[in-house]
Design a protein around this motif. Structure first.
Motif, short mmCIF file in Angstrom:
data_model
loop_
_atom_site.label_atom_id
_atom_site.label_comp_id
_atom_site.label_asym_id
_atom_site.label_seq_id
_atom_site.Cartn_x
_atom_site.Cartn_y
_atom_site.Cartn_z
N GLY A 10 0.74 -1.14 -0.04
CA GLY A 10 0.03 -0.09 -0.16
C GLY A 10 0.88 1.55 0.20
N TYR A 11 0.22 2.46 0.42
CA TYR A 11 1.01 3.64 0.50
C TYR A 11 2.18 3.75 1.06
CZ TYR A 11 0.58 8.94 1.10
OH TYR A 11 0.92 10.11 0.89
N SER A 12 2.26 3.00 2.32
CA SER A 12 3.51 3.12 3.01
C SER A 12 4.58 2.26 2.34
CB SER A 12 3.48 2.93 4.61
OG SER A 12 2.47 3.61 4.96
N ALA A 13 4.44 1.18 2.06
CA ALA A 13 4.92 0.23 1.18
C ALA A 13 5.83 0.69 -0.05
CB ALA A 13 4.55 -1.02 0.89
N ARG A 14 4.86 1.66 -0.78
CA ARG A 14 5.22 2.06 -1.92
C ARG A 14 6.37 3.22 -1.86
NH1 ARG A 14 0.49 4.65 -4.87
NH2 ARG A 14 2.08 5.10 -6.46
N ALA A 15 6.24 3.91 -0.67
CA ALA A 15 7.40 4.96 -0.26
C ALA A 15 8.70 4.18 -0.03
CB ALA A 15 6.92 5.77 0.96
N LEU A 16 8.53 2.98 0.61
CA LEU A 16 9.60 2.59 0.99
C LEU A 16 10.40 1.95 -0.36
CD1 LEU A 16 11.72 0.98 2.76
CD2 LEU A 16 10.22 -0.79 2.82
N SER A 17 9.45 1.39 -1.36
CA SER A 17 10.04 0.89 -2.54
C SER A 17 10.57 1.73 -3.31
CB SER A 17 9.02 -0.04 -3.09
OG SER A 17 7.99 1.17 -3.74
N ARG A 18 10.31 2.83 -3.36
CA ARG A 18 10.88 3.95 -4.05
C ARG A 18 12.27 4.12 -3.55
NH1 ARG A 18 5.77 6.26 -3.97
NH2 ARG A 18 6.23 7.38 -2.30
N ARG A 19 12.64 4.20 -2.24
CA ARG A 19 14.07 4.26 -1.76
C ARG A 19 14.99 2.84 -1.88
NH1 ARG A 19 15.35 7.08 3.01
NH2 ARG A 19 13.73 9.15 3.26
N LEU A 20 14.14 1.66 -1.99
CA LEU A 20 15.04 0.48 -2.04
C LEU A 20 15.38 0.10 -3.70
CD1 LEU A 20 13.25 -1.88 0.21
CD2 LEU A 20 15.10 -0.18 0.84
N LEU A 66 7.77 -7.46 4.38
CA LEU A 66 6.93 -6.21 5.00
C LEU A 66 5.62 -6.79 4.73
CD1 LEU A 66 7.03 -3.32 6.20
CD2 LEU A 66 6.58 -2.49 3.87
N ILE A 67 4.99 -6.47 6.04
CA ILE A 67 3.37 -6.97 6.10
C ILE A 67 2.79 -5.39 6.39
CG2 ILE A 67 1.69 -8.22 7.00
CD1 ILE A 67 5.19 -9.17 7.98
N SER A 68 1.94 -4.93 5.36
CA SER A 68 1.14 -3.86 5.56
C SER A 68 -0.47 -4.23 5.69
CB SER A 68 1.51 -3.00 4.29
OG SER A 68 2.74 -2.41 4.19
N ALA A 69 -0.82 -5.43 5.36
CA ALA A 69 -2.25 -5.78 5.17
C ALA A 69 -2.64 -5.68 6.58
CB ALA A 69 -2.28 -7.30 4.54
N GLY A 70 -3.83 -5.11 6.84
CA GLY A 70 -4.58 -5.12 7.98
C GLY A 70 -5.51 -6.44 8.35
N PRO A 71 -5.38 -6.60 9.60
CA PRO A 71 -6.23 -7.84 10.17
C PRO A 71 -7.68 -7.64 9.98
CG PRO A 71 -5.26 -6.51 11.98
CD PRO A 71 -4.78 -5.77 10.85
N ASP A 72 -8.45 -8.69 10.32
CA ASP A 72 -9.85 -8.61 10.44
C ASP A 72 -10.46 -9.36 11.81
OD1 ASP A 72 -9.79 -11.24 9.64
OD2 ASP A 72 -10.12 -10.55 7.44
N ALA A 73 -11.55 -9.64 11.87
CA ALA A 73 -12.12 -10.36 12.86
C ALA A 73 -11.58 -11.80 13.11
CB ALA A 73 -13.72 -10.16 12.84
N GLU A 74 -11.06 -12.15 11.89
CA GLU A 74 -10.50 -13.62 11.93
C GLU A 74 -9.17 -13.64 12.24
OE1 GLU A 74 -11.98 -15.33 8.60
OE2 GLU A 74 -14.14 -14.94 8.73
#
Length: 287
Positions: A10-20, A66-74
């Motif tokens: 997502g948004y934050s991971a894309r910013a990191l990828s632009r650095r790497l 890197l894990i950016s995906a959010g959790p849910d009820a499960e």
């Protein structure tokens, strides 16, 4: 070759990828739809529509996750599909980062919290995050780093468009403060952690200036030379349930650890620094 597998790119991971990427990294990234996959490919990232594709080869190649995906009820959606494979690879990975939220600390009536503050979330999403953190921490030998993010802003996620078109609102709840973090500071902190791994570490990602939300809107209007949007009392303001839930907790978040352990010097230590830079570089224009 250093290879990052970005789960939920997502948004934050894309910013990191632009650095790497300019440093020669190879990056695999998951997304849930084909249109976003094509956009990732244009960024120089190897896309995987997931769920729906086999990530075994990408996991075997990865040196970092890197894990950016959010959790849910499960629980955590990535662990539902990949727990066994990640556990089997735990000993060969150099770094794993999990993007969590400062919502895990709950409400502190505007008081200060740090990484050692007990986790007492009051919202459903905060409780899901606490459970997800524990799921990742339970994998033996995983070089896990947890990053608890404050409210994220940056290109495409600033207040200027709403101030310009008259939809910005200054919602006032006495004593309410939020901490924030510019997306480019998230990226530089993640990169600093990758360079100095410390498995088991937990870091708060926020700037130096917790502030009331209405102050941010007021400063954006000042920068634009536009009238202040009118104040609205929180108790009577029309808001979605999701928007109202953000006001259920008020706290100031300390960020000393990223400075002392990772040597980070924030690019945007206050929202004023960040908003001025956004306006100078196109305001709310998406990246």
């Amino acid at each position: 070759m250093t290879t990052l597998l970005s789960l939920g790119h997502g948004y934050s991971a894309r910013a990191l990828s632009r650095r790497l990427l300019p440093q020669g990294w190879r990056i695999h990234a998951t997304t849930r739809n084909a249109d976003k996959a094509r956009a990732l490919e244009a960024d120089g990232v190897i896309p995987h529509v997931f769920p729906g594709t086999d990530l075994s080869a990408a996991l075997d190649e990865a040196t970092h996750i890197l894990i950016s995906a959010g959790p849910d009820a499960e629980g955590d959606p990535m662990l539902r599909h990949l727990a066994g494979h990640i556990a089997a690879r735990a000993g060969t990975l150099e770094w794993v980062g999990y993007l969590s939220t400062t919502g895990v600390y709950g409400d502190h009536a505007g008081g200060w919290v740090d990484e050692d503050t007990p986790l007492t979330p009051s919202t459903r999403r905060g409780k899901w995050r606490v459970a997800a953190e524990a799921e990742w921490q339970a994998i033996p030998g995983l070089p896990l780093h947890i990053f608890r993010l404050a409210g994220i802003y940056g290109p495409g996620r600033g207040p200027f468009a709403k101030v310009r078109n008259g939809t910005a609102r200054r919602i006032v709840k006495p004593g309410q403060v939020f901490s924030r973090i510019h997306v480019e500071d998230i990226a530089q902190i993640l990169a600093a952690s990758i360079a100095r791994p410390n498995p088991g570490a937990v870091y708060n990602l926020c700037d130096d200036d917790p502030a009331p939300p209405q102050a941010v809107i007021a400063y954006a209007a000042e920068l634009l030379g536009l009238p202040l949007p009118p104040e609205e009392d929180f108790t009577t303001a029309e808001m979605t349930q999701m928007a109202r839930s953000f006001y259920a907790e008020s706290k100031r978040v300390r960020n000393d650890r990223i400075k002392k352990e990772l040597g980070v010097r924030l690019l945007y230590p206050t929202y004023r620094d960040g908003l001025r830079a956004l306006l100078e570089n196109g305001g709310d224009a998406p990246i």
